[in-house]
Design an enzyme around this catalytic site. Structure first.
Site, PDB file in Angstrom:
ATOM      1  N   ASP A  25       0.818  -1.228   0.000  1.00 29.70           N
ATOM      2  CA  ASP A  25       0.000   0.000   0.000  1.00 29.70           C
ATOM      3  C   ASP A  25       0.844   1.267   0.000  1.00 29.70           C
ATOM      4  O   ASP A  25       0.356   2.332  -0.349  1.00 29.70           O
ATOM      5  CB  ASP A  25      -0.903   0.052   1.249  1.00 29.70           C
ATOM      6  N   ASP A  59      14.399  -8.334  18.587  1.00 34.98           N
ATOM      7  CA  ASP A  59      13.461  -8.422  19.719  1.00 34.98           C
ATOM      8  C   ASP A  59      12.036  -8.181  19.222  1.00 34.98           C
ATOM      9  O   ASP A  59      11.103  -8.852  19.618  1.00 34.98           O
ATOM     10  CB  ASP A  59      13.809  -7.359  20.778  1.00 34.98           C
ATOM     11  N   HIS A  69      -2.406 -16.500  10.313  1.00 33.18           N
ATOM     12  CA  HIS A  69      -0.962 -16.491  10.058  1.00 33.18           C
ATOM     13  C   HIS A  69      -0.215 -17.232  11.170  1.00 33.18           C
ATOM     14  O   HIS A  69       0.847 -16.826  11.626  1.00 33.18           O
ATOM     15  CB  HIS A  69      -0.456 -15.057   9.899  1.00 33.18           C
ATOM     16  N   ASP A  71      -0.462 -17.754  14.415  1.00 35.08           N
ATOM     17  CA  ASP A  71      -0.113 -17.326  15.788  1.00 35.08           C
ATOM     18  C   ASP A  71      -1.336 -17.429  16.686  1.00 35.08           C
ATOM     19  O   ASP A  71      -1.446 -16.758  17.704  1.00 35.08           O
ATOM     20  CB  ASP A  71       0.455 -15.884  15.801  1.00 35.08           C
ATOM     21  N   ASP A  76      -9.108 -10.671  10.463  1.00 32.51           N
ATOM     22  CA  ASP A  76     -10.540 -10.793  10.097  1.00 32.51           C
ATOM     23  C   ASP A  76     -10.881 -10.043   8.811  1.00 32.51           C
ATOM     24  O   ASP A  76     -12.004  -9.623   8.604  1.00 32.51           O
ATOM     25  CB  ASP A  76     -11.401 -10.228  11.243  1.00 32.51           C
ATOM     26  N   GLY A  93       7.402 -12.773  21.485  1.00 36.35           N
ATOM     27  CA  GLY A  93       7.199 -11.607  22.364  1.00 36.35           C
ATOM     28  C   GLY A  93       7.684 -10.324  21.693  1.00 36.35           C
ATOM     29  O   GLY A  93       8.718 -10.319  21.028  1.00 36.35           O
ATOM     30  N   ASP A  95       6.631  -8.928  19.120  1.00 34.97           N
ATOM     31  CA  ASP A  95       6.389  -8.828  17.670  1.00 34.97           C
ATOM     32  C   ASP A  95       5.082  -8.100  17.374  1.00 34.97           C
ATOM     33  O   ASP A  95       4.150  -8.129  18.183  1.00 34.97           O
ATOM     34  CB  ASP A  95       6.348 -10.221  17.040  1.00 34.97           C
ATOM     35  N   HIS A  97       2.126  -7.632  14.298  1.00 35.57           N
ATOM     36  CA  HIS A  97       1.578  -8.153  13.031  1.00 35.57           C
ATOM     37  C   HIS A  97       0.502  -7.211  12.533  1.00 35.57           C
ATOM     38  O   HIS A  97      -0.451  -6.932  13.268  1.00 35.57           O
ATOM     39  CB  HIS A  97       0.954  -9.542  13.246  1.00 35.57           C
ATOM     40  N   HIS A 119       1.012   2.792  18.577  1.00 37.65           N
ATOM     41  CA  HIS A 119       0.135   2.120  19.560  1.00 37.65           C
ATOM     42  C   HIS A 119       0.649   0.703  19.842  1.00 37.65           C
ATOM     43  O   HIS A 119       0.811   0.301  20.996  1.00 37.65           O
ATOM     44  CB  HIS A 119      -1.292   2.058  19.008  1.00 37.65           C
ATOM     45  N   GLU A 120       0.927  -0.048  18.801  1.00 33.25           N
ATOM     46  CA  GLU A 120       1.332  -1.462  18.995  1.00 33.25           C
ATOM     47  C   GLU A 120       2.632  -1.576  19.768  1.00 33.25           C
ATOM     48  O   GLU A 120       2.820  -2.499  20.572  1.00 33.25           O
ATOM     49  CB  GLU A 120       1.450  -2.154  17.632  1.00 33.25           C
TER      50      GLU A 120
END
Lengths: 368, 86
Positions: A25, A59, A69, A71, A76, A93, A95, A97, A119-120
């Site tokens: 994108d 890390d 995928h 995990d 969705d 830990g 990571d 996605h 945020h992630e």
């Protein structure tokens, strides 16, 4: 803010990250930049240092995935949930996605990659979701112009609880979310809009229907992604069903939820002299079709029909609006009265008797 | 053509909303799926309790019912990490 159950954290301050793959994108340089900027959000307010590596295990591994995928947390498809991240730990830990089914961008369309990465990474570092609607760690997505973005104080408090302060001699602070019933609440601007009242403050506005008790706090960007925060004056021209919003020497025109012009216009087009740099407040008098602009201790009067300033202005506010001093924050007309907001106080002015008939708290409309 | 009586639109919407609520609470508030709860003790918090937890989290009116404001929040795009627990 909320720390993740069990208070997981990285024991090292130096952490590595790797961008495993790229979304089609965006061009990859913009992806790199967005991710780098997101890491800086957290390193600026903590002792953490992040370094990018290009192969092997980092890390924090960042990747774009689709559907299931492997995990145990399948995506969705478009919208719904956009992304997830894992709390500090070895292996998966830390990571992050991203759901490739979303449309990732560097602007206000689709989902802004920088905001979502920032945020992630909060999760990757040990934060859970915050209940503060203005926090970066709030669960739902909301757009903020990345160049205007400042990490909210709630998130700063959270990350510094886990890792301590940054080495920065000046401790950075962030914006706090206004509290609807805070008795010290002040406003930047107030305007009517199709029978409702809009109260602007920082990057938020409250929407209040005079006959309803609830009042809703929203991000300005939720309705108008291209408007700036910190609106300084606003008024409605009900005849034209338009709202005029002012900041510094520019203004924007809304018709409902649409911006009438893609770009802001100059207040000097309205007839202001060049020494006017910003407007403090404005209201439109439906009866006369005149709009009153307040700047410092003076005011101008603008004729909406002729679309030009009336002669003989500016005049002193005190001469026309007895009891209203200078430096008004906001003003609007409702029914027969004009409401002036100065700090935490609101002055109900009756133009028929030309005096203030009542003084209230600025947030008296919120039924606190 | 299907012999089943056509579902009235509002019932269909209602079913859709109930499914939305269940999926949301399973994803973000650890509501156990029907399969999980079949094998576990019966003292799990029913859907209403979980719904109240979500309404408290988002500062909504705590009704335990999927009212308009609650459904509006559930339809907002968001992060996939649960709001409670790990």
């Amino acid at each position: 803010y909320v720390l993740t159950d069990g208070n997981p954290k990285w024991e090292r301050k130096n952490l590595t990250y790797r961008i495993v793959n790229y979304t089609p994108d965006m061009n990859s340089a913009d992806v790199d930049k967005a991710i780098q900027k997101a890491f800086k959000v957290w390193s600026d307010v903590s002792p953490l240092i992040f370094k990018i590596i290009y192969d092997g295990n980092a890390d924090i591994m960042i990747s774009f995935e689709t559907g299931d995928h492997r995990d145990n947390s399948p995506f969705d498809g478009p919208d719904g949930f956009l992304v997830h991240a894992f709390q500090p730990r070895n292996g998966i830990g830390g990571d992050v996605h991203f759901d490739e089914a979303e449309y990732w961008t560097k602007g206000s369309n689709g989902y802004n990659l920088f905001l979502v990465v920032a945020h992630e990474l909060g999760h990757s570092l040990g934060l859970s979701h915050s209940t503060d609607p203005g926090a970066l760690m709030y669960p739902t997505y909301s757009y903020t112009e990345p160049n205007e973005f400042r990490l909210p104080q709630d998130d700063i408090n959270g990350i510094q609880t886990v890792y301590g302060h940054s080495g920065n001699p000046i401790q950075p602070t962030g914006p706090t979310t206004p509290v609807t019933c805070d008795h010290k609440l002040t406003f930047d601007a107030v305007a009517t809009m199709r029978g409702e009242l809009l109260f602007f403050k920082d990057r938020y506005f409250w929407r209040k229907h005079p006959q309803m008790t609830e009042v809703q706090l929203n991000f300005i960007s939720l309705f108008w992604p291209n408007l700036p925060s910190g609106i300084q004056a606003a008024y409605e021209n009900t005849e034209r069903d338009q709202i005029f919003l002012f900041k510094e020497n520019k203004y924007w025109v809304l018709s409902g939820y649409d911006l009438v012009y893609n770009h802001p216009k100059s207040i000097y087009d309205l007839g202001f002299p060049k020494n006017v740099k910003r407007i403090n407040a404005a209201f439109n008098d439906e009866n006369s079709g005149k709009t009153y602009f307040f700047v410092g201790g003076k005011y101008w009067r603008y004729d909406e029909n002729r679309q030009s300033m009336d002669q003989g202005y500016p005049k002193k506010i005190i001469d026309e609006f007895r009891g209203i001093s200078k430096n008004i924050d906001a003003a609007f007309q409702y029914g027969r009265y004009i409401y002036f907001f100065i700090g935490t106080r609101q002055f109900q002015f009756d133009p028929n008797v030309k005096r203030v008939v009542s003084v209230m708290k600025s947030n008296s409309w919120f039924n606190c | 053509s299907s012999s089943a009586f056509p579902v009235a639109p509002e019932t269909e919407d209602e079913d859709k909303n109930i499914q939305l609520v269940k999926t949301y609470l399973q994803n973000f508030y650890k509501l156990e799926t029907d399969k999980q709860s079949r094998f576990k003790s019966k003292n799990i918090k029913p859907l209403t309790e979980k719904l109240k937890e979500m309404q408290v989290f988002f500062g909504l009116k705590v009704t335990g019912k999927p009212d308009v404001d609650t459904l509006e929040v559930m339809k907002k795009p968001r992060c996939g990490v649960p709001d409670i627990g790990q």
